[in-house]
Design an enzyme around this catalytic site. Structure first.
Site, PDB file in Angstrom:
ATOM      1  N   CYS A 195      11.348  -1.945  -9.032  1.00 31.12           N
ATOM      2  CA  CYS A 195      12.502  -1.729  -8.149  1.00 31.12           C
ATOM      3  C   CYS A 195      13.620  -2.661  -8.607  1.00 31.12           C
ATOM      4  CB  CYS A 195      12.124  -1.940  -6.691  1.00 31.12           C
ATOM      5  SG  CYS A 195      11.519  -3.588  -6.328  1.00 31.12           S
TER       6      CYS A 195
ATOM      7  N   ARG B 267      -1.904 -10.670   0.814  1.00 26.53           N
ATOM      8  CA  ARG B 267      -1.353  -9.316   0.717  1.00 26.53           C
ATOM      9  C   ARG B 267      -2.470  -8.282   0.574  1.00 26.53           C
ATOM     10  NH1 ARG B 267       4.032  -8.555  -0.352  1.00 26.53           N
ATOM     11  NH2 ARG B 267       3.728  -6.857  -1.816  1.00 26.53           N
TER      12      ARG B 267
ATOM     13  N   GLY C 215       0.774  -1.237   0.000  1.00 26.00           N
ATOM     14  CA  GLY C 215       0.000   0.000   0.000  1.00 26.00           C
ATOM     15  C   GLY C 215       0.807   1.290   0.000  1.00 26.00           C
ATOM     16  N   GLY C 216       2.109   1.198  -0.221  1.00 25.35           N
ATOM     17  CA  GLY C 216       2.939   2.409  -0.210  1.00 25.35           C
ATOM     18  C   GLY C 216       2.475   3.432  -1.234  1.00 25.35           C
TER      19      GLY C 216
END
Ligand SMILES: C[S@@+](CC[C@H](N)C(=O)[O-])C[C@H]1O[C@@H](n2cnc3c(N)ncnc32)[C@H](O)[C@@H]1O
Length: 463
Positions: free
Chosen positions: A233, A140, A115-116
């Site tokens: 990332c 998740r 949830g970032g």
């Protein structure tokens, strides 16, 4: 750490980076920087700066981002329970900071857990518009739900679906889409060396295939004139420049939008693709040896055309008369806001015993068959002949929106977080909002001078 890095990964990076490789590889020996991002739904930066006691320094390119010292433990502080900030590393924060989200946008976060990016997008939406946060892995998606509640987000629908199924429901619906794709995670090696074990050349290629599929489904859900931000990332060109190159060759109505080259940002690398399309220079790379973060790739794309507006519906509720009376009673006794104000942003909908304020924009979509964990703000539940407010509602409220509240500070709030009855002398009976330094934390219920603790059992801390 360097020894744990897969040999094929090191060789590949050496080939790609040439002289720069030594600097890059040295970064794996640096300590990673810890940071958090303020949740502006909970209050302004100025207010937070007056209240907190951490040793922080600002992240130069993120207005609400702060590095914190390793002697601070913001994840254990009561502010964390109140959703005052989200612990997130700086490169990950950069993605949403570069997407121009406006309060009326219809936003999709397609790969959203934990949830970032969702919580940052919600903060930019200022609880207007709508945010659909999707996560394919069920376990998740529950963590995502918890974070959405903790941050007091009112206008988010949380789904647990794959991107293909979702695309059948939301054809050209969203004005902004975030694809923070599942990737080979090369940027996670420093923070979590165990990620090295899952890396292989073959896995990089598998990830690239999956990213391709996710991007194609995202395309179907993007409104004309809408923007899609893609991030990973990882450093591999296959999952970054090459993935974007493939995507825009298949969909010529998608064009790359130039991202700002802020200090510490590096350009995308067209020379690492077959087409060598110079527009790929306008995507960005965050490298751990240049920028104080773990590393990310980010590309912003726009679809040709103009988005359509969705008008609020006049149908405001599906409650029966008795339910509406009970809810009104709770509302009048507990809150300082009017039901009309509440209904400006959504529609009251009852599912079983639970009452939700759902974003009106979603009323135009047939949702049957979709796996939905939350549709909007869970207001509470009808129990026998009373209405009991939810924890989600408590976290979405501010002190001036309730009739009664009790404010604690970090030294005397522990009793509440432990789930104990509170020693307060109340002259009223009813729901009271518990605050930590002015930030809402949960409910208490006062009766005959005692305040019963309604902090959810699963969230309570241990002695
Ligand atoms: C990089 S993480 C997302 C992090 C998240 N955006 C954040 O900021 O907190 C990628 C997510 O994609 C999910 N995922 C895995 N396979 C997927 C697929 N085929 N389609 C969509 N999402 C997938 C993973 O479970 C994971 O939660």
């Amino acid at each position: 750490m360097i020894t744990k890095l897969p040999l094929d990964f090191k060789n590949k990076m050496k080939n790609l980076l040439g002289d720069e490789y030594e600097e890059f590889i040295k970064a794996y020996e640096y300590e990673n920087k810890q940071s958090f991002r303020l949740n502006l739904l909970k209050g302004t930066k100025e207010i937070f700066l007056k209240k907190h006691t951490f040793t922080t320094s600002p992240i130069p390119w993120i207005d609400e981002g702060f590095y914190y010292s390793k002697d601070d433990f913001p994840g254990k502080h009561p502010f964390h329970h109140a959703g005052v900030y989200y612990i997130q590393e700086p490169s990950a924060m950069t993605v949403v900071s570069l997407l121009n989200i406006k309060p009326k946008d219809r936003v999709l976060d397609l790969c959203a857990a934990p949830g970032g990016k969702t919580t940052f997008a919600a903060s930019k939406l200022e609880n207007q518009g709508v945010l659909v946060s999707n996560e394919i892995v069920q376990k998740r998606s529950r963590i995502l739900l918890h974070n959405v509640e903790r941050m007091g987000i009112k206008n988010s629908m949380i789904t647990n679906e794959d991107s293909h199924k979702l695309s059948k429901y939301f054809s050209e619906f969203f004005t902004k889409i975030i694809v923070d794709a599942p990737c080979s995670g090369e940027g996670m090696f420093r923070k979590d060396p165990n990620c090295c074990d899952e890396w292989s050349t073959n896995n990089v290629l598998k990830c690239a295939e999956r990213q391709n599929e996710i991007l194609e489904n995202a395309y179907k859900m993007l409104s004309p004139g809408g923007q899609l931000i893609y991030s990973t990332c990882t450093f591999s060109p296959e999952e970054n420049e090459m993935a974007i190159d493939k995507f825009i060759s298949k969909f010529p109505d998608m064009k790359i939008i130039e991202l700002p080259l802020l200090e510490g940002f590096s350009q995308g690398r067209p020379e690492w693709t077959n087409s060598q399309n110079p527009d790929l220079k306008n995507t960005i790379r965050l490298w751990p040896h240049i920028n104080k973060g773990e590393g990310h790739y980010i590309a912003l794309l726009e679809k040709d055309g103009m988005p359509k507006d969705i008008k609020p519906t006049s149908n405001k509720t599906n409650l029966d008369k008795k339910q509406m009376e009970e809810f009104n009673k709770f509302f009048k006794e507990t809150l300082n806001i009017s039901i009309d104000d509440l209904l400006e942003d959504g529609i009251l909908k009852i599912f079983g015993e639970s009452l939700y304020l759902t974003p009106y924009q979603l009323n135009t979509i047939e949702l049957k068959g979709l796996n939905i964990l939350r549709n909007g703000l869970h207001l509470g539940d009808f129990k026998k002949n009373r209405f009991e407010p939810s924890h989600h509602l408590a976290l979405a409220l501010k002190k001036d929106q309730v009739k009664y509240s009790h404010n604690f500070n970090s030294s005397n709030v522990k009793k509440y977080l432990l789930g104990e009855t509170l020693d307060v002398e109340d002259s009223f009976n009813g729901w009271t909002l518990i605050l930590i330094d002015g930030y809402s934390l949960g409910w208490g219920k006062s009766k005959n001078g005692l305040c019963k603790n309604h902090y959810p059992k699963g969230l309570r801390v241990n002695k």
